[in-house]
Design a protein around this motif. Structure first.
Motif, mmCIF file in Angstrom:
data_model
loop_
_atom_site.group_PDB
_atom_site.id
_atom_site.type_symbol
_atom_site.label_atom_id
_atom_site.label_comp_id
_atom_site.label_asym_id
_atom_site.label_seq_id
_atom_site.Cartn_x
_atom_site.Cartn_y
_atom_site.Cartn_z
ATOM 1 N N ALA A 202 18.602 38.258 22.294
ATOM 2 C CA ALA A 202 19.845 38.888 21.619
ATOM 3 C C ALA A 202 19.868 37.255 20.003
ATOM 4 O O ALA A 202 19.794 38.307 19.203
ATOM 5 N N GLY A 203 18.835 36.280 20.299
ATOM 6 C CA GLY A 203 18.785 35.303 19.251
ATOM 7 C C GLY A 203 20.907 35.391 19.017
ATOM 8 O O GLY A 203 21.545 35.515 19.553
ATOM 9 N N GLN A 204 20.422 35.150 17.160
ATOM 10 C CA GLN A 204 22.005 34.728 17.041
ATOM 11 C C GLN A 204 22.971 36.018 17.387
ATOM 12 O O GLN A 204 22.995 36.649 16.125
ATOM 13 N N VAL A 205 23.579 36.081 18.209
ATOM 14 C CA VAL A 205 24.883 36.943 18.421
ATOM 15 C C VAL A 205 25.984 36.830 16.509
ATOM 16 O O VAL A 205 25.791 38.601 16.519
ATOM 17 N N SER A 206 26.383 36.283 15.929
ATOM 18 C CA SER A 206 26.768 36.860 14.819
ATOM 19 C C SER A 206 26.080 37.437 13.172
ATOM 20 O O SER A 206 26.582 38.062 13.015
ATOM 21 N N ALA A 207 24.743 37.366 13.724
ATOM 22 C CA ALA A 207 23.401 37.868 12.904
ATOM 23 C C ALA A 207 23.150 39.287 13.392
ATOM 24 O O ALA A 207 22.109 39.876 12.489
ATOM 25 N N LEU A 208 23.468 40.055 14.453
ATOM 26 C CA LEU A 208 23.512 41.184 15.019
ATOM 27 C C LEU A 208 23.606 42.586 14.343
ATOM 28 O O LEU A 208 25.554 41.989 13.540
ATOM 29 N N PRO A 209 23.769 43.728 14.517
ATOM 30 C CA PRO A 209 23.859 44.704 13.208
ATOM 31 C C PRO A 209 25.468 45.426 13.696
ATOM 32 O O PRO A 209 25.589 45.326 15.005
ATOM 33 N N GLY A 210 26.591 45.525 13.205
ATOM 34 C CA GLY A 210 27.695 45.695 13.696
ATOM 35 C C GLY A 210 28.794 44.808 14.163
ATOM 36 O O GLY A 210 30.236 44.775 14.607
ATOM 37 N N TYR A 211 27.985 43.098 14.470
ATOM 38 C CA TYR A 211 28.934 42.046 14.970
ATOM 39 C C TYR A 211 29.552 42.104 13.677
ATOM 40 O O TYR A 211 31.188 42.138 14.074
#
Length: 427
Positions: A202-211
């Motif tokens: 996942a990496g940094q969750v807040s940087a993922l599409p749709g967050y």
């Protein structure tokens, strides 16, 4: 503090304090990581220390096997913790042997100076010749208080499979707000048959599409099932008891229900409020004791994720077997029973109740349901609610209206948290 100190010895020192706190003081990792001493360290040090501490708790049994041929006598607990930490890093982290050994010797000199030569000698032998014993060892065994109970419920072979699962790390599961096949592709995740999406990296969750747009929230695939069993309908008045950190509240609100989210912890509800804001979903948030709070009117449906020993989440929380013991069980069971009865009293006639715990102990699941049905004649199992669950597997069914999930299930998909879920309807 220089970069080498920041990335190396400082993180190892902090990790050592974490595992010692678990093994010697029976403090949870969450308690220690919330302490200013930990929270004040640089972010990269905290992250590395947390990863190393959790790996050590998961693989202490393998570390002991790798060290055993080179230990002439049993070391003091603090020294054993240091040896375990360094051995896990040597065997599983891919770190350079000389760096790990030198850092361990430095830490030994700081607190246990007479042990430093032994630490140096043992770790050098482990680095050279410990691999075979490490790989041949049984995964970290659960403490006797827990292993005995689980073996009685599931059998030794199945418990051994669970222990192998607990040794690994958990994937990141998310719950989409709306069913959208394109979301899994955008996240490079795998759609699960129950409706969740599983991300391996996942990496940094807040940087993922749709967050940022609130299209999804983090929630284990098993933890997402109780709300799907409840199947809230638009406009229904629904109560989420023990709501924090809030994944189930978001599910219920996304279905269009009028949700009241109740929890005794103000601090834990902050995360729920943040997620409500991010997703644009609505719920009434109440800070109160569920046993004392009185609603203005009965609810159409109630979801109770009761407080429990959380033994189904050991893969995510490897400190739990060491900080809990059998003395915790009775008080938890009594509290769960009281909360179930309180929830039933707040239901309208014909209303629906889903009770669940993230526990593997039958006392907190199957036994709880049995006791409930014996003491109350106004609640009955609701098998149809379970039958409608997307992705339902026959192996999960634990009786009419009940599901039992264990960590050794879904091995080809990366496993599940342990859960017991019971669907009931009020007469």
């Amino acid at each position: 503090m220089g970069q080498g100190q920041t990335g190396g010895t400082a993180a190892r020192r902090l990790a050592l304090q974490l595992v010692e706190g678990v093994w010697q003081d029976r403090l949870t990792l969450a308690e220690m990581e919330a302490h200013p001493h930990f929270a004040g360290a640089p972010a990269e040090v905290r992250a590395r220390a947390g990863r190393l501490a959790r790996a050590t708790l998961r693989q202490a049994g393998r570390a002991d096997a790798a060290m055993k041929p080179w230990l002439k006598r049993s070391p003091k607990p603090a020294v054993r913790a240091l040896l375990r930490l360094a051995t896990v890093e040597l065997m599983s982290d891919g770190a350079a042997a000389h760096g790990v050994v030198n850092a361990a010797v430095t830490l030994a000199r700081e607190e246990h100076a007479p042990s430093a030569p032994m630490v140096n000698a043992v770790l050098r032998r482990v680095a050279e010749d410990g691999r075979e014993a490490w790989e041949a060892a049984h995964p970290q065994r659960l403490p006797n208080w827990l292993r005995g109970r689980l073996s009685g419920a599931y059998g030794n072979a199945r418990v051994a499979r669970m222990e192998a699962v607990f040794e690994g790390t958990s994937p990141l599961d998310i719950t989409p707000r709306l069913a959208d096949p394109a979301l899994a592709e955008a996240l490079r995740g795998t759609p699960l048959p129950t409706g969740s999406i599983r991300l391996e990296r996942a990496g940094q969750v807040s940087a993922l599409p749709g967050y940022a747009s609130g299209d999804w929230w983090v929630q284990d695939a098993a933890a997402a099932l109780p709300a799907r069993v409840l199947a809230a309908k638009p406009g229904e008045r629904v109560l989420d008891l023990c709501a924090a950190p809030g994944g189930k509240t978001l599910q219920l609100a996304a279905e269009g229900a009028e949700v009241t989210a109740l929890d005794v912890s103000e601090s834990r509800l902050e995360r729920l409020r943040d997620n409500l804001t991010r997703t644009g979903l609505r719920a009434e948030v109440v800070v109160a004791d569920a046993l004392e709070w009185k609603p203005p009117a009965p609810f159409d449906a109630i979801l109770l994720d009761g407080p429990c020993t959380a033994t189904g989440t050991i893969r995510r929380h490897p400190d739990l077997p060491f900080v809990k013991d059998a003395a915790d069980i009775r008080s938890m069971v009594d509290l769960q029973s009281a909360m179930i009865d309180r929830a039933a009293d707040m239901l309208v006639s014909g209303g629906r109740l889903v009770f669940c715990t993230c526990s593997l102990l039958p006392e907190e699941g199957e036994g709880q349901l049995e006791g409930l049905l014996q003491r109350r004649d106004d609640l009955h199992p609701d098998p149809e609610a379970v039958a409608r669950l997307p992705g339902l597997e026959e192996a999960w069914i634990a009786g009419p209206g009940a599901l039992r999930l264990t960590p050794d299930m879904w091995p080809e998909r990366g496993g599940l948290d342990g859960f017991f879920i019971a669907a009931l309807r009020k007469a």
